[in-house]
Write an enzyme that holds these catalytic residues in place. Structure first.
Site, PDB file in Angstrom:
ATOM      1  N   GLY A  12      50.474  33.721  26.289  1.00 22.13           N
ATOM      2  CA  GLY A  12      49.118  34.342  26.056  1.00 22.13           C
ATOM      3  C   GLY A  12      49.143  35.135  24.674  1.00 22.13           C
ATOM      4  O   GLY A  12      49.963  35.308  24.102  1.00 22.13           O
ATOM      5  N   LEU A  79      53.510  40.701  31.286  1.00 22.27           N
ATOM      6  CA  LEU A  79      52.311  40.715  30.883  1.00 22.27           C
ATOM      7  C   LEU A  79      51.731  39.337  31.449  1.00 22.27           C
ATOM      8  O   LEU A  79      50.603  38.958  31.369  1.00 22.27           O
ATOM      9  CB  LEU A  79      52.230  40.194  29.350  1.00 22.27           C
ATOM     10  CG  LEU A  79      52.957  41.178  28.307  1.00 22.27           C
ATOM     11  CD1 LEU A  79      52.897  40.806  26.909  1.00 22.27           C
ATOM     12  CD2 LEU A  79      52.717  42.454  28.653  1.00 22.27           C
ATOM     13  N   ALA A  80      52.291  38.598  32.504  1.00 20.20           N
ATOM     14  CA  ALA A  80      52.042  37.498  33.109  1.00 20.20           C
ATOM     15  C   ALA A  80      50.899  37.924  34.500  1.00 20.20           C
ATOM     16  O   ALA A  80      51.338  39.043  34.896  1.00 20.20           O
ATOM     17  CB  ALA A  80      53.037  36.711  33.564  1.00 20.20           C
ATOM     18  N   GLN A  82      47.099  36.540  36.486  1.00 21.70           N
ATOM     19  CA  GLN A  82      45.991  35.646  36.589  1.00 21.70           C
ATOM     20  C   GLN A  82      44.725  36.701  36.075  1.00 21.70           C
ATOM     21  O   GLN A  82      44.361  37.649  36.760  1.00 21.70           O
ATOM     22  CB  GLN A  82      45.557  35.267  38.060  1.00 21.70           C
ATOM     23  CG  GLN A  82      44.192  34.412  38.151  1.00 21.70           C
ATOM     24  CD  GLN A  82      42.894  34.946  37.262  1.00 21.70           C
ATOM     25  OE1 GLN A  82      42.856  34.332  36.126  1.00 21.70           O
ATOM     26  NE2 GLN A  82      42.188  35.732  38.339  1.00 21.70           N
ATOM     27  N   SER A 124      45.222  47.673  33.445  1.00 19.14           N
ATOM     28  CA  SER A 124      44.204  47.241  32.857  1.00 19.14           C
ATOM     29  C   SER A 124      43.025  48.301  33.189  1.00 19.14           C
ATOM     30  O   SER A 124      42.926  49.025  34.288  1.00 19.14           O
ATOM     31  CB  SER A 124      43.787  46.201  33.552  1.00 19.14           C
ATOM     32  OG  SER A 124      42.249  45.756  33.147  1.00 19.14           O
ATOM     33  N   GLU A 126      40.243  47.741  33.909  1.00 22.88           N
ATOM     34  CA  GLU A 126      39.497  47.060  34.957  1.00 22.88           C
ATOM     35  C   GLU A 126      39.560  48.035  36.222  1.00 22.88           C
ATOM     36  O   GLU A 126      38.831  47.807  37.134  1.00 22.88           O
ATOM     37  CB  GLU A 126      39.739  45.814  35.288  1.00 22.88           C
ATOM     38  CG  GLU A 126      39.008  44.383  34.271  1.00 22.88           C
ATOM     39  CD  GLU A 126      37.420  44.568  34.716  1.00 22.88           C
ATOM     40  OE1 GLU A 126      37.207  44.375  36.178  1.00 22.88           O
ATOM     41  OE2 GLU A 126      36.728  44.780  33.915  1.00 22.88           O
ATOM     42  N   TYR A 148      40.428  41.200  40.934  1.00 21.23           N
ATOM     43  CA  TYR A 148      41.560  41.171  39.837  1.00 21.23           C
ATOM     44  C   TYR A 148      41.735  42.834  39.490  1.00 21.23           C
ATOM     45  O   TYR A 148      42.872  42.873  39.442  1.00 21.23           O
ATOM     46  CB  TYR A 148      40.860  40.663  38.478  1.00 21.23           C
ATOM     47  CG  TYR A 148      41.591  41.078  37.301  1.00 21.23           C
ATOM     48  CD1 TYR A 148      42.885  40.338  36.968  1.00 21.23           C
ATOM     49  CD2 TYR A 148      41.264  42.047  36.383  1.00 21.23           C
ATOM     50  CE1 TYR A 148      43.334  40.823  35.846  1.00 21.23           C
ATOM     51  CE2 TYR A 148      41.834  42.553  35.363  1.00 21.23           C
ATOM     52  CZ  TYR A 148      43.056  41.713  35.063  1.00 21.23           C
ATOM     53  OH  TYR A 148      43.614  42.214  33.778  1.00 21.23           O
ATOM     54  N   HIS A 178      41.194  43.992  24.666  1.00 20.60           N
ATOM     55  CA  HIS A 178      41.664  44.047  23.520  1.00 20.60           C
ATOM     56  C   HIS A 178      41.601  42.470  23.138  1.00 20.60           C
ATOM     57  O   HIS A 178      42.377  41.765  23.832  1.00 20.60           O
ATOM     58  CB  HIS A 178      43.236  44.505  23.209  1.00 20.60           C
ATOM     59  CG  HIS A 178      43.896  44.153  24.492  1.00 20.60           C
ATOM     60  ND1 HIS A 178      43.925  44.899  25.890  1.00 20.60           N
ATOM     61  CD2 HIS A 178      45.131  43.236  24.534  1.00 20.60           C
ATOM     62  CE1 HIS A 178      44.801  44.478  26.212  1.00 20.60           C
ATOM     63  NE2 HIS A 178      45.733  43.426  25.835  1.00 20.60           N
TER      64      HIS A 178
HETATM   65  N1  GDD Z   1      33.719  36.240  29.921  1.00 16.84           N
HETATM   66  C1  GDD Z   1      32.354  36.339  29.754  1.00 16.84           C
HETATM   67  N2  GDD Z   1      31.638  35.417  29.393  1.00 16.84           N
HETATM   68  N3  GDD Z   1      32.085  37.442  29.787  1.00 16.84           N
HETATM   69  C2  GDD Z   1      30.455  37.730  29.433  1.00 16.84           C
HETATM   70  C3  GDD Z   1      29.735  36.886  29.345  1.00 16.84           C
HETATM   71  C4  GDD Z   1      30.293  35.363  29.426  1.00 16.84           C
HETATM   72  O1  GDD Z   1      29.424  34.516  29.047  1.00 16.84           O
HETATM   73  N4  GDD Z   1      28.314  37.200  29.236  1.00 16.84           N
HETATM   74  C5  GDD Z   1      28.407  38.676  29.368  1.00 16.84           C
HETATM   75  N5  GDD Z   1      29.908  39.041  29.425  1.00 16.84           N
HETATM   76  C6  GDD Z   1      30.462  40.312  30.071  1.00 16.84           C
HETATM   77  C7  GDD Z   1      31.096  40.140  31.233  1.00 16.84           C
HETATM   78  O2  GDD Z   1      30.174  40.280  32.493  1.00 16.84           O
HETATM   79  C8  GDD Z   1      31.843  41.591  30.882  1.00 16.84           C
HETATM   80  O3  GDD Z   1      31.172  42.877  31.237  1.00 16.84           O
HETATM   81  C9  GDD Z   1      32.381  41.516  29.596  1.00 16.84           C
HETATM   82  O4  GDD Z   1      31.251  40.609  28.934  1.00 16.84           O
HETATM   83  C10 GDD Z   1      33.409  41.442  29.207  1.00 16.84           C
HETATM   84  O5  GDD Z   1      34.132  40.179  29.923  1.00 16.84           O
HETATM   85  P1  GDD Z   1      35.515  39.391  29.441  1.00 16.84           P
HETATM   86  O6  GDD Z   1      35.382  39.461  27.986  1.00 16.84           O
HETATM   87  O7  GDD Z   1      35.562  38.112  30.243  1.00 16.84           O
HETATM   88  O8  GDD Z   1      36.576  40.786  29.817  1.00 16.84           O
HETATM   89  P2  GDD Z   1      36.677  41.537  31.012  1.00 16.84           P
HETATM   90  O9  GDD Z   1      36.226  43.008  30.538  1.00 16.84           O
HETATM   91  O10 GDD Z   1      36.119  41.173  32.225  1.00 16.84           O
HETATM   92  O11 GDD Z   1      38.262  41.694  31.408  1.00 16.84           O
HETATM   93  C11 GDD Z   1      39.185  41.736  30.261  1.00 16.84           C
HETATM   94  O12 GDD Z   1      39.444  43.002  29.772  1.00 16.84           O
HETATM   95  C12 GDD Z   1      40.437  43.596  30.883  1.00 16.84           C
HETATM   96  C13 GDD Z   1      40.633  45.193  30.467  1.00 16.84           C
HETATM   97  O13 GDD Z   1      39.672  46.022  30.760  1.00 16.84           O
HETATM   98  C14 GDD Z   1      40.296  40.730  30.393  1.00 16.84           C
HETATM   99  O14 GDD Z   1      41.013  40.672  29.483  1.00 16.84           O
HETATM  100  C15 GDD Z   1      41.130  41.422  31.753  1.00 16.84           C
HETATM  101  O15 GDD Z   1      42.025  40.486  32.049  1.00 16.84           O
HETATM  102  C16 GDD Z   1      41.616  42.979  31.119  1.00 16.84           C
HETATM  103  O16 GDD Z   1      42.317  43.415  32.364  1.00 16.84           O
END
Ligand code: GDD
Length: 329
Positions: A12, A79-80, A82, A124, A126, A148, A178
Site C-alpha cells: 500500500g 499497516l494492512a 480493509q 485512524s 476516523e 471501518y 495522508h
Molecule cells: N472517496 C471519495 N470519493 N470521497 C469523497 C468523494 C468521492 O467521490 N466525494 C466526497 N468525498 C468525501 C468523503 O465523503 C469524505 O468525507 C472525504 O471526501 C474523504 O474521503 P476519502 O478520501 O475516501 O478518505 P476518508 O477520510 O474516508 O478515509 C481515509 O482517511 C482515514 C483517516 O482519517 C482513509 O485513508 C482511511 O483508511 C483512513 O483511516
C-alpha cells in the site's frame, strides 16, 4: 547486526514509503503480502531486490505466527487493513476481520513468539467520527461513524490492552488523512488529481464526487511514515496523533487541483448523491503537539504543495500513458 522490520500492508501507499524510510536507515525490511488473483506490486517494484516478501494473511492466525517465527523482526508495523470507508458498509464483517481482529492476530503472534518485538498499529482519525472537540488529540473520545471506524477503535484498544496486559511495546499512531501520488484512486484526493490530469489532457470531461463540504486534515504520507518509525524508537510506548493541524474542505481541494492546471472546477465537477455515505465524518482536524513535544515530529509538506505534487505526478503519468498508446501499432 541490522535491525529487522516486518511490514503488513507493504504493497500500500504507506507500506511503500515506510519500506523506503527503513531501508535508508539500514533496516532489513520484510513485507507480508496476501495472495490475490491480481497481484498489485507497482508501489514497491523499485524496491524488489532490497526487501523480502512473505505470504501470510491477517485472517489466518497460523500464517502470521509462522511468519514472525521465520523473520524474527525487532519491529512490526501493522499497516494492512480493509482501509476504504465506503466498502466497510458493503462488507462490514470482512472489514471487522481484517481491520479489527487482524490486529489481535498479529499481537497474539508477537506474544507467543517474542513479546519483546515492538509493535506499531495504524490507527485512524476516523475513530473520532462525530467529533467531540476540535482539534482532536490523544484524549478526545471516539465516536466512529462507519464499520471501518468501529473496527479501527477495536484495533486501537486491543493495542493499548496488550501493552497494559503483557507489557508489549505497542504503539497506536492515530494518523489523520495522508496522501501522495501513490494513494489509491478510490480516495478523494487521488480521484481528483487523476481526473484533473485526464480532463486537462482531453481523456475525460466530468468528475463525479460526493460530499464537497466534508473537511479533512490532509498531510503528505511521506512525512507520516517518519512518525511511525519515531514512535517505536522512544523509551516508552504510547499513542500519538499525527496531523497537520489544518483542515480544508473537499471543495477547496477541488478548486486548488483544477486551478493548478488552469481549469475552473465548476465546469467539470458533478455532485452525485450516490456517493454520499450513510453516515459521514463531517470534519477532522488533529492536534499533533504530543508527537512534536516527545520526538520533534513536524510535517514538511503543506496542503497546497501536496495537491500540486499529486496533480503534477498524474499529469506526467497520463501524458506517458497517452504517448505509449500512440506508439502502439
Ligand atoms: N472517496 C471519495 N470519493 N470521497 C469523497 C468523494 C468521492 O467521490 N466525494 C466526497 N468525498 C468525501 C468523503 O465523503 C469524505 O468525507 C472525504 O471526501 C474523504 O474521503 P476519502 O478520501 O475516501 O478518505 P476518508 O477520510 O474516508 O478515509 C481515509 O482517511 C482515514 C483517516 O482519517 C482513509 O485513508 C482511511 O483508511 C483512513 O483511516
Amino acid at each position: 547486526m541490522k535491525p529487522r522490520a516486518l511490514i503488513t500492508g507493504i504493497t500500500g501507499q504507506d507500506g511503500a514509503y515506510l519500506a523506503e524510510h527503513l531501508l535508508e536507515r539500514g533496516y532489513e525490511v520484510h513485507g507480508m503480502v496476501r495472495r490475490a488473483s491480481t497481484e498489485r506490486f507497482e508501489r514497491i517494484v523499485h524496491l524488489h531486490d532490497q526487501i523480502t516478501l512473505h505470504q501470510a494473511d491477517l485472517l489466518d492466525q497460523l500464517s502470521i505466527v509462522n511468519l514472525i517465527r521465520e523473520v524474527r523482526p525487532h519491529e512490526v508495523y501493522n499497516l494492512a487493513a480493509q482501509s476504504f470507508v465506503p466498502t466497510s458498509w458493503v462488507q462490514p464483517l470482512l472489514t471487522g476481520e481484517f481491520t479489527a481482529l487482524g490486529v489481535t492476530r498479529v499481537l497474539e503472534a508477537i506474544r507467543l513468539v517474542d513479546p519483546s518485538i515492538r509493535f506499531y498499529q495504524a490507527s485512524s482519525s476516523e475513530m473520532f467520527g462525530a467529533v467531540r472537540e476540535e482539534p482532536q488529540n490523544e484524549q478526545t473520545p471516539f465516536w466512529p461513524r462507519s464499520p471501518y471506524g468501529v473496527a479501527k477503535v477495536y484495533g486501537h484498544w486491543i493495542t493499548v490492552n496488550y501493552r497494559e496486559s503483557y507489557g508489549i511495546f505497542a504503539c497506536s499512531g492515530i494518523l489523520f488523512n495522508h496522501e501522495s501520488p501513490r494513494r489509491g484512486k478510490e480516495f478523494v484526493t487521488r480521484k481528483v488529481s487523476d481526473a484533473v490530469a485526464r480532463i486537462k489532457l482531453g481523456l475525460q470531461e466530468k468528475l463525479r464526487l460526493g460530499n464537497l463540504d466534508a473537511m479533512r486534515d490532509w498531510g503528505f504520507a511521506g512525512d507520516y511514515v517518519r512518525a511511525m518509525w519515531l514512535m517505536l524508537q522512544q523509551d516508552k510506548p504510547g499513542d500519538y496523533v499525527v496531523a497537520t493541524g489544518q483542515k480544508h474542505s473537499v471543495r477547496e481541494l477541488v478548486e486548488l487541483a483544477f486551478s493548478h492546471v488552469g481549469l475552473d472546477w465548476q465546469d467539470h465537477v458533478v455532485v452525485d448523491p450516490q456517493l454520499f455515505r450513510p453516515a459521514e465524518v463531517n470534519t477532522l482536524r488533529g492536534d499533533a503537539s504530543k508527537a512534536r513535544r516527545v520526538f520533534g515530529w513536524e510535517p514538511a509538506v503543506s496542503f497546497p504543495e501536496l495537491v500540486q505534487m499529486m496533480v503534477d505526478a498524474d499529469m506526467e503519468r497520463v501524458r506517458r500513458e497517452i504517448a505509449g498508446q500512440q506508439l502502439q501499432p
